[in-house]
Design a protein around this motif. Structure first.
Motif, PDB file in Angstrom:
ATOM      1  N   ASN A  16       0.815  -1.255   0.030  1.00 10.32           N
ATOM      2  CA  ASN A  16       0.021   0.026  -0.056  1.00 10.32           C
ATOM      3  C   ASN A  16       0.976   1.202  -0.001  1.00 10.32           C
ATOM      4  O   ASN A  16       0.583   2.128  -0.607  1.00 10.32           O
ATOM      5  N   GLN A  17       1.711   1.321   0.945  1.00 12.21           N
ATOM      6  CA  GLN A  17       2.664   2.445   0.970  1.00 12.21           C
ATOM      7  C   GLN A  17       3.831   2.681  -0.324  1.00 12.21           C
ATOM      8  O   GLN A  17       3.892   3.939  -0.679  1.00 12.21           O
ATOM      9  N   HIS A  19       2.133   2.376  -3.069  1.00 15.55           N
ATOM     10  CA  HIS A  19       1.389   3.126  -4.213  1.00 15.55           C
ATOM     11  C   HIS A  19       0.327   4.045  -3.590  1.00 15.55           C
ATOM     12  O   HIS A  19      -0.830   4.299  -3.951  1.00 15.55           O
ATOM     13  N   THR A  23      -3.589   5.242  -4.103  1.00 16.19           N
ATOM     14  CA  THR A  23      -4.496   5.058  -3.131  1.00 16.19           C
ATOM     15  C   THR A  23      -4.644   6.187  -2.076  1.00 16.19           C
ATOM     16  O   THR A  23      -4.760   7.232  -2.387  1.00 16.19           O
ATOM     17  N   SER A  25      -2.266   6.618   2.244  1.00 19.87           N
ATOM     18  CA  SER A  25      -1.485   6.310   3.100  1.00 19.87           C
ATOM     19  C   SER A  25      -2.234   5.710   4.199  1.00 19.87           C
ATOM     20  O   SER A  25      -3.426   6.154   4.568  1.00 19.87           O
ATOM     21  N   LEU A  31      -5.045  -0.200   8.821  1.00 20.74           N
ATOM     22  CA  LEU A  31      -5.158  -1.451   7.970  1.00 20.74           C
ATOM     23  C   LEU A  31      -5.905  -2.322   8.502  1.00 20.74           C
ATOM     24  O   LEU A  31      -6.762  -2.995   7.863  1.00 20.74           O
ATOM     25  N   ARG A  82      -9.713  -0.043  -1.978  1.00 25.68           N
ATOM     26  CA  ARG A  82      -8.295  -0.023  -2.640  1.00 25.68           C
ATOM     27  C   ARG A  82      -8.126  -1.569  -3.188  1.00 25.68           C
ATOM     28  O   ARG A  82      -8.429  -2.681  -2.618  1.00 25.68           O
ATOM     29  N   ILE A  84      -4.525  -3.237  -5.042  1.00 19.18           N
ATOM     30  CA  ILE A  84      -3.201  -2.864  -5.775  1.00 19.18           C
ATOM     31  C   ILE A  84      -2.505  -4.142  -5.986  1.00 19.18           C
ATOM     32  O   ILE A  84      -2.858  -5.248  -5.289  1.00 19.18           O
TER      33      ILE A  84
END
Length: 163
Positions: A16-17, A19, A23, A25, A31, A82, A84
């Motif tokens: 996630n971080q 991208h 998206t 943070s 999360l 999200r 990813i």
């Protein structure tokens, strides 16, 4: 019956971080909270460190402006927060599998729409094409983050039950 891998929160957080531009943070606690509230989580074989999808429904306690936009307009929905896929895993069908599983779960739960947003500024033409191919249609736009980000809100109608 397929075996679902254990969710790898540390790996998902790292992906996630990597991208955040596409998206947003998250820290570990956020999360974990999102996963706990999720209507549906899809992960690849690594438990999410290479690809994942997280979707919530209308009952989630979530303050995302995009989620809240849909909540103001739909009574019942599933929102893709999200999705990813790491560069190394692209073009392997993860996105289509995640969405097919989500659509099936949403239909089984009686939902008739799945919602998401796609960045327009900064542009994300790959995501635009992917969602268009899956039957998503635009229903609105918003400018966020003090004008730095513009999103297009999309909806895909699911099969309606026969009466």
């Amino acid at each position: 019956m397929s075996v679902v891998p254990a969710i790898n929160l540390v790996g998902m957080l790292a992906l996630n971080q990597a991208h955040v531009l596409e998206t947003s943070s998250l820290d570990y606690a956020a999360l974990e909270n999102l996963i706990e509230q999720a209507f549906h989580v899809g992960t690849c074989d690594s438990g999410g460190m290479d690809a994942f999808l997280i979707a919530v429904d209308q009952d989630a306690d979530y303050d995302s402006p995009n989620f809240l936009w849909f909540r103001q307009r739909f009574t019942r929905f599933v929102y893709i927060d999200r999705v990813i896929v790491a560069e190394s895993q692209r073009q392997r069908g993860w996105g289509r599998r995640f969405y097919a599983d989500l659509f099936a779960a949403a239909e089984a739960a009686g939902h008739d729409v799945v919602c998401c947003e796609v960045n327009q500024v900064p542009p994300n033409p790959g995501s635009d094409a992917f969602h268009r191919a899956l039957g998503f249609e635009p229903v609105g736009t918003a400018t966020l983050a003090g004008g730095v980000k513009t999103v297009s809100y999309l909806v895909r109608k699911l099969a309606q039950p026969e009466v």
